[in-house]
Design a protein around this motif. Structure first.
Motif, short mmCIF file in Angstrom:
data_model
loop_
_atom_site.label_atom_id
_atom_site.label_comp_id
_atom_site.label_asym_id
_atom_site.label_seq_id
_atom_site.Cartn_x
_atom_site.Cartn_y
_atom_site.Cartn_z
N ILE A 1 -56.66 43.82 39.62
CA ILE A 1 -57.47 44.98 39.45
C ILE A 1 -58.14 45.19 40.64
CG2 ILE A 1 -59.26 46.04 37.81
CD1 ILE A 1 -56.43 44.89 36.29
N PRO A 2 -57.87 46.37 41.12
CA PRO A 2 -58.48 46.78 42.70
C PRO A 2 -60.14 46.96 42.34
CG PRO A 2 -56.54 48.21 42.18
CD PRO A 2 -56.78 47.25 40.86
N GLU A 3 -60.84 46.56 43.26
CA GLU A 3 -62.24 46.75 43.29
C GLU A 3 -62.65 48.09 42.87
OE1 GLU A 3 -65.95 45.40 46.19
OE2 GLU A 3 -63.96 45.53 46.95
N VAL B 1 -50.86 39.17 29.61
CA VAL B 1 -51.13 39.42 30.86
C VAL B 1 -52.64 39.33 31.29
CG1 VAL B 1 -51.26 41.43 32.92
CG2 VAL B 1 -49.43 41.39 30.91
N THR B 2 -53.02 38.28 32.18
CA THR B 2 -54.06 37.96 32.64
C THR B 2 -54.55 38.80 33.73
OG1 THR B 2 -53.74 35.68 32.38
CG2 THR B 2 -55.53 36.17 33.70
N PRO B 3 -55.87 39.61 33.60
CA PRO B 3 -56.27 40.54 34.89
C PRO B 3 -56.98 39.78 35.84
CG PRO B 3 -57.75 40.62 32.83
CD PRO B 3 -56.59 39.59 32.28
N LEU B 4 -56.74 39.96 37.12
CA LEU B 4 -57.39 39.18 38.22
C LEU B 4 -58.07 40.28 38.96
CD1 LEU B 4 -54.66 37.09 39.32
CD2 LEU B 4 -56.44 36.34 37.97
N ARG B 5 -59.56 40.32 38.93
CA ARG B 5 -60.31 41.39 39.39
C ARG B 5 -60.61 41.18 40.80
NH1 ARG B 5 -62.06 44.53 35.60
NH2 ARG B 5 -62.02 43.74 33.56
N LEU B 6 -59.97 42.05 41.75
CA LEU B 6 -60.21 41.78 43.58
C LEU B 6 -61.37 42.38 43.65
CD1 LEU B 6 -56.75 43.09 44.19
CD2 LEU B 6 -57.31 41.00 43.66
#
Length: 366
Positions: free
Chosen positions: A62-64, A76-81
């Motif tokens: 997930i873009p900043e 689906v696991t969200p990965l926050r950047l």
């Protein structure tokens, strides 16, 4: 058979993934991969990246400043950047992250400082930038609960510690299980750097790391004649373990221009096989070279110390001719330099008297 099954499973998962993405942002393009077959990177509309691993797990970066799509699938696991404070259990994964200059993103590791041979990692542990939290089988869950890393990356050794995986899930810490050891081509292990480059905003650096290692292999000098090489180690109780014919080290040797012996030793398996010395000598006694696995084989400093492990070693052709080489201590902690390791093997095979300074990951026993 196992590798074929893994490939078929990944293909099926990708088909399922494509169907599931019908309700997610549209796939605009995918990362081209030259060797890796156990992960994919799909670039979605809106700047998201979908990471699919061959074990069925999926992650969405997930873009900043952006939010996860409302219709994100539950698996689906969200990965926050940007990502930071990661728990990285796999030493080879840390080597890839280090190679792209993002060691600062690693908060915890399961290998203690005294066991590391990568200087930058030892320094990070000594300064407190990175923390040792116990072995992968018994990590300090209180620390993890307090620090709450956004992602934990483990090797497939986590499969032997299901209670750890269960506890991490209880703590709400998502796990990515690195499948690089299941890759068929040695350079595919290096290509996993592209996955971590995508996660950590170092895509160009990751591409450069991979291309440099691939170029080293592409530019190798052909050996005048195919040389045979045995690769093994002997543990403290005298047990001898030879690399299997399907192991990545045997495949590295083939890329270097050599031929692995014992020929036909479990060609479909990775890892090692225990053999009796007499049996091993019958099959590998005439090998032109020996590559001794130093880090797990008693760490001999001289030829005399190696021969102390078993008197029959003195009968090997490679011992008589002084062609016994050892892997360096950091050999199995590093994945970003596999091309250099293959080049060292090639240098061993093509130069009768190479200087010690010519090698990085092999040294000759005297």
């Amino acid at each position: 058979m196992k590798k074929t099954l893994v490939f078929l499973v990944l293909t099926a998962l990708l088909l399922i993934s494509a169907t599931a993405l019908a309700d997610m942002p549209v796939v605009e393009s995918s990362m081209p991969l030259q060797y890796a077959r156990n992960f994919t990177l799909d670039y979605l509309e809106g700047g998201y990246t979908l990471i699919t691993i061959s074990d069925g797990s999926r992650f969405l970066t997930i873009p900043e400043g952006m939010e996860a799509p409302e219709n994100l699938d539950e698996d689906v696991t969200p990965l926050r950047l940007p990502l930071s404070n990661l728990l990285i259990s796999s030493t080879s994964t840390i080597s890839l992250i280090d190679a792209i200059g993002r060691l600062d993103a690693v908060g915890q590791t399961t290998t203690d400082a005294d066991s590391w041979y990568i200087d930058t990692v030892r320094e990070a542990l000594s300064t407190g930038q990175m923390r040792y939290i116990g072995s992968y089988k018994e990590p300090d869950f209180e620390v993890l609960a307090a620090e709450q890393p956004p992602l934990a990356v483990f090797s497939t050794m986590l499969l032997s510690a299901p209670d750890v995986a269960e506890k991490l899930a209880e703590l709400g810490i998502p796990v990515l299980m690195d499948q690089s050891t299941y890759e068929e081509h040695p350079l595919a292990r290096v290509e996993w750097v592209k996955l971590y480059g995508e996660m950590l905003g170092r895509q160009a650096e990751a591409q450069a790391v991979f291309e440099a290692q691939a170029a080293l292999v592409d530019g190798l000098q052909a050996a005048a004649a195919e040389k045979t090489v045995a690769m093994f180690y002997i543990i403290s109780n005298g047990g001898l373990y030879a690399r299997n014919g399907g192991d990545y080290m045997a495949k590295m040797l083939e890329l270097a221009g050599g031929s692995y012996v014992p020929a036909g030793l479990n060609p479909e398996k990775s890892g090692t096989q225990k053999l009796e010395m007499e049996e091993f000598y019958a099959q590998a006694g005439d090998a032109d070279y020996i590559i001794y696995i130093w880090s797990t084989g008693g760490k001999p400093a001289t030829m005399a110390e190696l021969l102390e492990r078993n008197a029959m070693l003195s009968e090997f052709k490679a011992v008589k001719e002084g062609n016994v080489w050892c892997t360096t201590p950091d050999y199995f902690q590093i994945s970003d330099s596999l091309g250099e390791m293959i080049a060292d093997m090639n240098r061993m095979l093509t130069n009768n008297d190479p200087g010690v300074d010519a090698f990085t990951y092999l040294f000759r026993l005297q």
